[in-house]
Design a protein around this motif. Structure first.
Motif, mmCIF file in Angstrom:
data_model
loop_
_atom_site.group_PDB
_atom_site.id
_atom_site.type_symbol
_atom_site.label_atom_id
_atom_site.label_comp_id
_atom_site.label_asym_id
_atom_site.label_seq_id
_atom_site.Cartn_x
_atom_site.Cartn_y
_atom_site.Cartn_z
ATOM 1 N N HIS A 99 0.885 -1.439 -0.072
ATOM 2 C CA HIS A 99 -0.060 0.019 -0.018
ATOM 3 C C HIS A 99 0.997 1.248 0.212
ATOM 4 O O HIS A 99 1.999 1.131 0.607
ATOM 5 N N ASP A 258 6.037 2.735 5.963
ATOM 6 C CA ASP A 258 4.844 1.959 6.146
ATOM 7 C C ASP A 258 3.973 2.562 4.977
ATOM 8 O O ASP A 258 3.363 3.415 5.326
ATOM 9 N N ASP A 259 3.661 2.051 3.901
ATOM 10 C CA ASP A 259 4.424 0.954 3.393
ATOM 11 C C ASP A 259 5.105 1.233 2.266
ATOM 12 O O ASP A 259 5.208 0.158 1.264
ATOM 13 N N GLU A 288 -5.132 1.627 2.830
ATOM 14 C CA GLU A 288 -4.913 0.445 3.718
ATOM 15 C C GLU A 288 -4.979 0.796 5.206
ATOM 16 O O GLU A 288 -5.561 0.334 5.988
ATOM 17 N N GLU A 289 -4.627 2.001 5.307
ATOM 18 C CA GLU A 289 -4.667 2.721 6.896
ATOM 19 C C GLU A 289 -5.898 3.100 7.363
ATOM 20 O O GLU A 289 -5.952 3.328 8.680
ATOM 21 N N ASP A 335 3.826 -6.014 3.351
ATOM 22 C CA ASP A 335 3.431 -4.755 4.479
ATOM 23 C C ASP A 335 4.630 -4.895 5.324
ATOM 24 O O ASP A 335 5.132 -5.965 5.589
ATOM 25 N N VAL A 336 4.991 -4.032 6.048
ATOM 26 C CA VAL A 336 5.954 -3.804 7.028
ATOM 27 C C VAL A 336 5.438 -4.636 8.385
ATOM 28 O O VAL A 336 4.425 -4.805 8.534
#
Ligand code: MN
Ligand code: MN
Length: 459
Positions: A99, A258-259, A288-289, A335-336
């Motif tokens: 993302h 991120d990310d 995404e967040e 993703d992180v």
């Protein structure tokens, strides 16, 4: 079971490649501080690598053949890249998905006001932040203002050294006795995250003269009126460039890792791999967040629609072909991961924590409180990946997001898993995740790109 550090593996030649990749990564971070900017930069790099807009193929009803490289964009905020493989699409694709949205402060629709001789922009924060981390920092404004006549004005202020910056203020320590007693969640209230943007009044104006000055400058510089804020997307992000960190310059400190650390390494791997056996895909999505919602988030039909177009151009327009293609695909949800932080050791379970310099992290599951909300990947799939990464001499580690019951989080993995494909989370460990300035290890960036290349070629 102890994983070793990647640094000891590197010869001179590797270090050269590692530094080159990390330099390009920092440039990507500087070019892309919003999802829109990341998409623009990704298109630029894709075109340079010979990728063509899928819309051209669709317009001309041009057949897609193995080796063809195409990209599709959704509302300038999400992008999918494909390279057609030699195997038929129904046998599945190898997909990297990351993302490109990051936590930040968004300007409200009616944001501008004056108080106490200052002009402010009112904001609403985006994503999970510790609000007290966002005060007394130099901040920049990035985004677009869409005017009624259809013109879209692009704005970046605060990044050029000659630009002014902006700031959210905090109460002086001398008068903070009461504030410092508050829970950290309430030390800075969300409604108080207002951006200081001016203090000089417009000559001759009696009421709201400082606001008047701001409006005059906005009109002169960008041709926008106060009402144009109604249709604007302005994102407040930390001002300044990605930097190397440490005496040894072994780490990177930057906003939005991120990310974008996984987005960049996925994109770099995608553009590097040529003439793949299975069709390769790199998916960079928005939102995404805030739960992967909206037309540009992972839950949108954008990806599925694009796949239907792709299959049709390969001569397979049935719904069954689409379902088979998706169900037989494999994905790394890039993703992180939370990096082990010795200063906060009690949040981690050390045997199952991700360490800086030990390479890309595989998270079999994420979620919280009993794996809730997580895509718990299949053991068989993990077994396959172990072989792929080991064969390619990738340094990798496994981890979970902190100790049981200390918190949790999610990614886009569970959404793609809805198609019945194999999906697992994998990415770069990050220190101070979601802080204005996050930290990664150059070695992990390097190993992530290596892992993604191996996956695209061999999964
Ligand atoms: Mn993330
Ligand atoms: Mn996040």
């Amino acid at each position: 079971m102890e994983r070793k550090t990647a640094w000891n593996d590197y010869k001179k030649k590797d270090m050269k490649k590692l530094e080159k990749l990390n330099e390009a990564y920092r440039a990507f971070l500087d070019a892309g501080k919003t999802e829109r900017e990341c998409v623009t930069e990704s298109i630029r790099q894709a075109k340079e690598a010979g990728y063509v807009d899928l819309a051209e193929y669709i317009r001309e009803n041009r057949a897609l053949v193995p080796g063809d490289k195409v990209y599709a964009v959704c509302m300038k905020k999400a992008i999918a890249l494909f390279q057609i493989g030699r195997k038929p699409l129904e046998e599945g694709m190898n997909i990297l998905g990351a993302h490109i949205d990051s936590p930040r402060l968004d300007v409200k629709q009616n944001p501008l006001y004056e108080d106490g001789g200052f002009a402010y922009l009112d904001t609403h924060y985006y994503g999970g932040i510790k609000k007290w981390q966002w005060v007394t920092l130099p901040l920049a404004i990035h985004g677009v203002v869409a005017k009624k006549d259809g013109e879209v004005v692009e704005i970046v202020i605060g990044e050029d050294e000659k630009d002014p910056v902006f700031c959210v203020t905090d109460l002086l320590v001398h008068l903070s006795r009461e504030q410092q007693e508050k829970a950290a969640r309430k030390v800075i209230e969300g409604e108080n995250l207002d951006l200081l943007i001016g203090s000089c009044p417009l000559n001759g104006e009696e009421k709201d003269a400082v606001k008047g000055m701001t409006l005059k400058l906005l009109k002169e510089k960008y041709g926008i009126e106060e009402e144009d804020f109604l249709s604007a997307e302005l994102e407040i992000v930390p001002a300044g460039k990605a930097r190397e960190l440490g005496f040894d310059a072994s780490m990177i400190m930057a906003y939005g890792q991120d990310d974008r650390v996984c987005a960049y390494t996925s994109l770099a791997a995608m553009l590097e791999v040529d003439a793949p056996e299975k069709t390769t895909c790199c998916l960079l999505v928005d939102k995404e967040e805030i739960g992967s919602v909206g037309a540009t988030g992972m839950q949108s039909r954008f990806f599925e629609n694009t796949m239907a177009e792709l299959l049709a151009l390969c001569g397979k327009s049935s719904d069954l072909a689409l379902r088979r293609c998706l169900a037989s695909s494999r994905m790394l949800s890039s993703d992180v991961s939370a990096a082990y932080d010795p200063l906060y050791a009690s949040a981690f379970e050390k045997k199952n924590a991700a360490f800086f310099g030990k390479g890309i992290v595989i998270n079999k599951f994420t979620g919280s409180a009993g794996k809730s909300g997580s895509n718990d990947a299949n053991a068989e799939y993990l077994g396959t990946l172990r072989a792929i990464f080991d064969d390619a001499k990738v340094n990798w580690q496994t981890a979970e997001l902190g100790k049981v019951d200390v918190g949790g989080g999610g990614t886009i993995a569970y959404i793609m898993a809805l198609y019945g494909m194999e999906v697992i989370d994998s990415g770069v460990p990050v220190l101070s995740m979601h802080a204005p300035w996050e930290i990664t290890s150059k070695a992990d960036v390097y190993e992530a790109k290596k892992a993604y290349v191996a996956f695209l070629k061999n999964a």
